[in-house]
Write a protein that holds these residues in place. Structure first.
Motif, PDB file in Angstrom:
ATOM      1  N   MET A   1     -12.613  30.078   5.226  1.00  0.00           N
ATOM      2  CA  MET A   1     -11.330  30.251   4.555  1.00  0.00           C
ATOM      3  C   MET A   1     -10.299  30.419   5.669  1.00  0.00           C
ATOM      4  O   MET A   1     -10.234  31.480   6.310  1.00  0.00           O
ATOM      5  CB  MET A   1     -11.362  31.471   3.642  1.00  0.00           C
ATOM      6  CG  MET A   1     -12.328  31.355   2.480  1.00  0.00           C
ATOM      7  SD  MET A   1     -11.897  30.048   1.323  1.00  0.00           S
ATOM      8  CE  MET A   1     -10.354  30.647   0.694  1.00  0.00           C
ATOM      9  N   MET A   2      -9.533  29.392   5.925  1.00  0.00           N
ATOM     10  CA  MET A   2      -8.644  29.361   7.086  1.00  0.00           C
ATOM     11  C   MET A   2      -7.611  30.489   7.065  1.00  0.00           C
ATOM     12  O   MET A   2      -7.259  31.024   8.107  1.00  0.00           O
ATOM     13  CB  MET A   2      -7.961  27.999   7.189  1.00  0.00           C
ATOM     14  CG  MET A   2      -8.956  26.840   7.286  1.00  0.00           C
ATOM     15  SD  MET A   2     -10.259  27.104   8.503  1.00  0.00           S
ATOM     16  CE  MET A   2      -9.323  26.968   9.978  1.00  0.00           C
ATOM     17  N   LYS A   3      -7.127  30.855   5.884  1.00  0.00           N
ATOM     18  CA  LYS A   3      -6.134  31.925   5.779  1.00  0.00           C
ATOM     19  C   LYS A   3      -6.673  33.262   6.277  1.00  0.00           C
ATOM     20  O   LYS A   3      -5.909  34.151   6.606  1.00  0.00           O
ATOM     21  CB  LYS A   3      -5.680  32.093   4.330  1.00  0.00           C
ATOM     22  CG  LYS A   3      -4.809  31.006   3.815  1.00  0.00           C
ATOM     23  CD  LYS A   3      -4.483  31.304   2.370  1.00  0.00           C
ATOM     24  CE  LYS A   3      -3.112  30.798   2.022  1.00  0.00           C
ATOM     25  NZ  LYS A   3      -2.705  31.209   0.681  1.00  0.00           N
ATOM     26  N   GLU A   4      -7.986  33.397   6.319  1.00  0.00           N
ATOM     27  CA  GLU A   4      -8.591  34.648   6.764  1.00  0.00           C
ATOM     28  C   GLU A   4      -8.703  34.734   8.284  1.00  0.00           C
ATOM     29  O   GLU A   4      -9.018  35.790   8.818  1.00  0.00           O
ATOM     30  CB  GLU A   4      -9.986  34.806   6.153  1.00  0.00           C
ATOM     31  CG  GLU A   4      -9.971  34.950   4.653  1.00  0.00           C
ATOM     32  CD  GLU A   4     -11.356  35.034   4.054  1.00  0.00           C
ATOM     33  OE1 GLU A   4     -12.329  35.252   4.813  1.00  0.00           O
ATOM     34  OE2 GLU A   4     -11.470  34.885   2.823  1.00  0.00           O
ATOM     35  N   HIS A   5      -8.448  33.618   8.969  1.00  0.00           N
ATOM     36  CA  HIS A   5      -8.692  33.586  10.405  1.00  0.00           C
ATOM     37  C   HIS A   5      -7.528  33.077  11.253  1.00  0.00           C
ATOM     38  O   HIS A   5      -7.452  33.387  12.435  1.00  0.00           O
ATOM     39  CB  HIS A   5      -9.936  32.741  10.691  1.00  0.00           C
ATOM     40  CG  HIS A   5     -11.155  33.278  10.020  1.00  0.00           C
ATOM     41  ND1 HIS A   5     -11.847  34.359  10.509  1.00  0.00           N
ATOM     42  CD2 HIS A   5     -11.775  32.905   8.873  1.00  0.00           C
ATOM     43  CE1 HIS A   5     -12.869  34.616   9.708  1.00  0.00           C
ATOM     44  NE2 HIS A   5     -12.846  33.757   8.707  1.00  0.00           N
ATOM     45  N   PHE A   6      -6.652  32.280  10.683  1.00  0.00           N
ATOM     46  CA  PHE A   6      -5.528  31.694  11.419  1.00  0.00           C
ATOM     47  C   PHE A   6      -4.250  31.905  10.621  1.00  0.00           C
ATOM     48  O   PHE A   6      -4.199  31.627   9.427  1.00  0.00           O
ATOM     49  CB  PHE A   6      -5.722  30.183  11.610  1.00  0.00           C
ATOM     50  CG  PHE A   6      -6.924  29.807  12.414  1.00  0.00           C
ATOM     51  CD1 PHE A   6      -6.829  29.603  13.784  1.00  0.00           C
ATOM     52  CD2 PHE A   6      -8.165  29.619  11.808  1.00  0.00           C
ATOM     53  CE1 PHE A   6      -7.940  29.231  14.530  1.00  0.00           C
ATOM     54  CE2 PHE A   6      -9.283  29.261  12.543  1.00  0.00           C
ATOM     55  CZ  PHE A   6      -9.167  29.068  13.908  1.00  0.00           C
TER      56      PHE A   6
ATOM     57  N   VAL B   1     -14.357  22.201   8.682  1.00  0.00           N
ATOM     58  CA  VAL B   1     -15.607  21.496   8.368  1.00  0.00           C
ATOM     59  C   VAL B   1     -16.762  22.461   8.149  1.00  0.00           C
ATOM     60  O   VAL B   1     -17.761  22.103   7.528  1.00  0.00           O
ATOM     61  CB  VAL B   1     -15.987  20.436   9.433  1.00  0.00           C
ATOM     62  CG1 VAL B   1     -14.921  19.375   9.555  1.00  0.00           C
ATOM     63  CG2 VAL B   1     -16.288  21.063  10.774  1.00  0.00           C
ATOM     64  N   SER B   2     -16.616  23.700   8.625  1.00  0.00           N
ATOM     65  CA  SER B   2     -17.658  24.702   8.442  1.00  0.00           C
ATOM     66  C   SER B   2     -17.455  25.516   7.164  1.00  0.00           C
ATOM     67  O   SER B   2     -18.252  26.391   6.856  1.00  0.00           O
ATOM     68  CB  SER B   2     -17.701  25.648   9.642  1.00  0.00           C
ATOM     69  OG  SER B   2     -18.004  24.921  10.812  1.00  0.00           O
ATOM     70  N   GLY B   3     -16.374  25.244   6.460  1.00  0.00           N
ATOM     71  CA  GLY B   3     -16.130  25.911   5.189  1.00  0.00           C
ATOM     72  C   GLY B   3     -15.488  27.284   5.289  1.00  0.00           C
ATOM     73  O   GLY B   3     -15.517  28.050   4.329  1.00  0.00           O
TER      74      GLY B   3
END
Length: 118
Positions: free
Chosen positions: A62-67, A58-60
């Motif tokens: 880039m999920m691939k960069e963090h999880f 929801v905060s925008g």
């Protein structure tokens, strides 16, 4: 008799995406399972990771960069785990069970740090 023709196709976009996944993975220095040593149970970690991922979405972020989902070894078993960036590790701790001392201490330290910058 049938003839099969193979066409070698180089897909540059796939190669770039794989490289970027690898690059981001190098920035993920934490595992969600590291929180077991901090006193969190596997279920508490799972719940906190799910909440942290939702916050990131929801905060925008880039999920691939963090999880990044991975498998780890723990107590002679293979477990589902998650590699985390520094930001993701903090999000997981912020969203963990507040009854745990480590979580409360982390939340207080984040707020103190934020207040001191203001």
């Amino acid at each position: 008799m049938e003839t099969t023709i193979f066409i070698k196709e180089f897909r540059q976009l796939d190669s770039i995406a794989r490289f970027m996944d690898f690059y981001h993975s190098l920035q993920m220095n934490y595992l969600a399972s590291d929180l077991l040593e901090q006193g969190l149970s596997p279920q508490q970690i799972t719940d906190a990771v799910i909440k942290a991922i939702n916050v990131g979405k929801v905060s925008g972020l880039m999920m691939k960069e963090h999880f990044k989902p991975v498998f780890s070894g723990f107590n002679n078993q293979i477990i589902n785990d998650c590699k985390l960036s520094h930001l993701a590790y903090g999000l997981v701790l912020l969203n963990a069970d507040v009854k745990l001392t480590v979580v409360g201490n982390f939340q207080i330290s984040v707020l103190r740090s934020h207040i001191n910058r203001s």
